[in-house]
Design a protein around this motif. Structure first.
Motif, PDB file in Angstrom:
ATOM      1  N   GLY A  65       0.793  -1.221   0.000  1.00 20.16           N
ATOM      2  CA  GLY A  65       0.000   0.000   0.000  1.00 20.16           C
ATOM      3  C   GLY A  65       0.823   1.267   0.000  1.00 20.16           C
ATOM      4  O   GLY A  65       0.281   2.353  -0.186  1.00 20.16           O
ATOM      5  N   ALA A  66       2.128   1.169   0.250  1.00 24.81           N
ATOM      6  CA  ALA A  66       2.979   2.349   0.269  1.00 24.81           C
ATOM      7  C   ALA A  66       3.510   2.635  -1.127  1.00 24.81           C
ATOM      8  O   ALA A  66       3.587   1.747  -1.967  1.00 24.81           O
ATOM      9  CB  ALA A  66       4.138   2.151   1.247  1.00 24.81           C
ATOM     10  N   THR A  67       3.867   3.897  -1.364  1.00 25.58           N
ATOM     11  CA  THR A  67       4.452   4.267  -2.649  1.00 25.58           C
ATOM     12  C   THR A  67       5.935   3.957  -2.631  1.00 25.58           C
ATOM     13  O   THR A  67       6.670   4.446  -1.765  1.00 25.58           O
ATOM     14  CB  THR A  67       4.236   5.763  -2.928  1.00 25.58           C
ATOM     15  N   ALA A  68       6.374   3.148  -3.565  1.00 25.79           N
ATOM     16  CA  ALA A  68       7.774   2.748  -3.594  1.00 25.79           C
ATOM     17  C   ALA A  68       8.667   3.933  -3.906  1.00 25.79           C
ATOM     18  O   ALA A  68       8.342   4.771  -4.749  1.00 25.79           O
ATOM     19  CB  ALA A  68       7.972   1.653  -4.644  1.00 25.79           C
ATOM     20  N   TRP A  69       9.783   3.994  -3.245  1.00 25.26           N
ATOM     21  CA  TRP A  69      10.771   5.049  -3.470  1.00 25.26           C
ATOM     22  C   TRP A  69      11.640   4.626  -4.656  1.00 25.26           C
ATOM     23  O   TRP A  69      12.783   4.225  -4.520  1.00 25.26           O
ATOM     24  CB  TRP A  69      11.595   5.236  -2.200  1.00 25.26           C
ATOM     25  N   SER A  70      11.071   4.741  -5.837  1.00 32.33           N
ATOM     26  CA  SER A  70      11.768   4.277  -7.033  1.00 32.33           C
ATOM     27  C   SER A  70      12.965   5.155  -7.380  1.00 32.33           C
ATOM     28  O   SER A  70      13.919   4.698  -8.008  1.00 32.33           O
ATOM     29  CB  SER A  70      10.802   4.224  -8.220  1.00 32.33           C
ATOM     30  N   GLY A  71      12.932   6.430  -6.973  1.00 30.87           N
ATOM     31  CA  GLY A  71      14.001   7.349  -7.310  1.00 30.87           C
ATOM     32  C   GLY A  71      15.341   6.978  -6.715  1.00 30.87           C
ATOM     33  O   GLY A  71      16.388   7.305  -7.272  1.00 30.87           O
TER      34      GLY A  71
END
Length: 355
Positions: free
Chosen positions: A79-85
């Protein structure tokens, strides 16, 4: 070197940096508004119209959630937004970030919140984007400004980083008390581990309005906030001057750091507020090393982004988290003191008229 010594927490006396010295600095290393960056910024503007309400922004993107760090996908919470950066940072920076986050996890810390404060055009939103290495917040045009506090969250390897971006604290020539009160309301149910107070490195004096802003922060958010504060020095939207952070600018940098610290302590920061310094260069014109990392310093050997994150983690580990206390604001705000006396005074005035 001044830019290294300035990061030490102790407050040192420094002589005033006079106008003649500053004018010579400007002549030698002129800086101009970053027109290229403004063009890029305008292309990145968000079409969303802000309604002025305080809102916590948690962006959910299926594409981002599908992305994860190599061999670390299991660490992203459902449910969390992945820290893709973080996975697209230069390899040395990525490694430094992971090491720093692991330090926090060893202390049983699985989240950290950073609050950005300062006047408009100081680079608050750009710094948020640099920390995440993503365009989490739109960079608005020169005339526009973030209109409400916004929180952005990213999770990587089981750790959640939150950054709160805020509107500028100056409206015209006076403190924007509406914005400060909105920030206070936004922080009611949150803990802040680190405050990044951003100002320009190439401004050579602390103006009266700067002092008023610092005093208003103390009166509204409380003096304890300064214990968690790092002073972030930027060039805002200006192109960094060629040769900046050289030996001949040593006295200038020392003076700038000293005057800011003195102003903050005069505004209510206690002695236990060390107010460390971080140098921030978000501009696309910043020099890069062979690994693609943005670097500053006379020898172009200081990786400012890993250094900033190290400063943030250090403060988060060494200082208790800040919590907004509305009672402190009421006690320190002269407009809210002894308001209970108003009805009594009115009754006394009526009694005098009757008699």
């Amino acid at each position: 070197m001044a830019y290294r010594n300035a990061q030490q927490a102790t407050i040192e006396e420094a002589g005033d940096y006079d106008d003649a010295d500053y004018e010579q600095y400007i002549e030698d290393d002129e800086y101009v508004e970053d027109e290229d960056d403004e063009d890029d910024d305008e292309s990145d503007e968000d079409d969303e119209e802000f309604d002025g309400q305080i809102e916590e922004v948690e962006e959910d993107s299926e594409e981002e959630e599908a992305q994860s760090l190599p061999n670390r996908a299991a660490g992203t919470q459902p449910g969390a937004t992945a820290w893709s950066g973080i996975a697209t940072l230069p390899e040395p920076t990525q490694r430094s970030f992971h090491e720093l986050l692991q330090q926090l996890k060893k202390d049983n810390r699985h989240n950290m919140t950073v609050l950005l404060l300062g006047k408009s055009m100081m680079g608050k939103t750009s710094t948020a984007n640099s920390l995440f290495n993503e365009s989490v917040a739109p960079i608005l045009s020169y005339q526009q400004e973030t209109m409400r506090p916004q929180m952005f969250k990213r999770t990587a390897a089981g750790f959640e980083l939150s950054v709160i971006d805020t509107p500028g604290l100056l409206e015209g020539d006076s403190v924007n008390t509406v914005t400060l009160n909105a920030i206070a309301q936004f922080l009611k149910d949150k803990q802040v581990d680190v405050v990044l107070y951003l100002d320009r490195l190439d401004f050579y004096r602390v103006e009266k309005t700067d002092k008023e802003i610092m005093t208003a922060i103390t009166n509204t958010l409380g003096p304890k906030l300064w214990r968690n504060t790092i002073i972030g020095l930027t060039h805002g939207k200006a192109i960094p001057p060629q040769g900046f952070f050289t030996d001949r600018q040593e006295d200038y940098v020392e003076s700038r750091v000293s005057t800011l610290r003195k102003a903050m302590h005069a505004a209510g920061a206690k002695k236990d507020a060390s107010l460390p310094i971080a140098f921030i260069e978000n501009s696309s014109h910043c020099a890069v090393n062979s690994a693609g990392e943005k670097v500053i310093g006379p020898n172009k050997d200081r990786r400012w982004l890993p250094e900033l994150m190290a400063q943030i983690v250090s403060v988060a580990q060494s200082v208790p988290a800040y919590k907004y206390d509305s009672s402190v604001s009421k006690k320190r705000n002269p407009n809210k003191r002894r308001r209970w006396l108003i009805p009594l005074l009115l009754v006394a005035q009526l009694a005098l008229k009757v008699s």
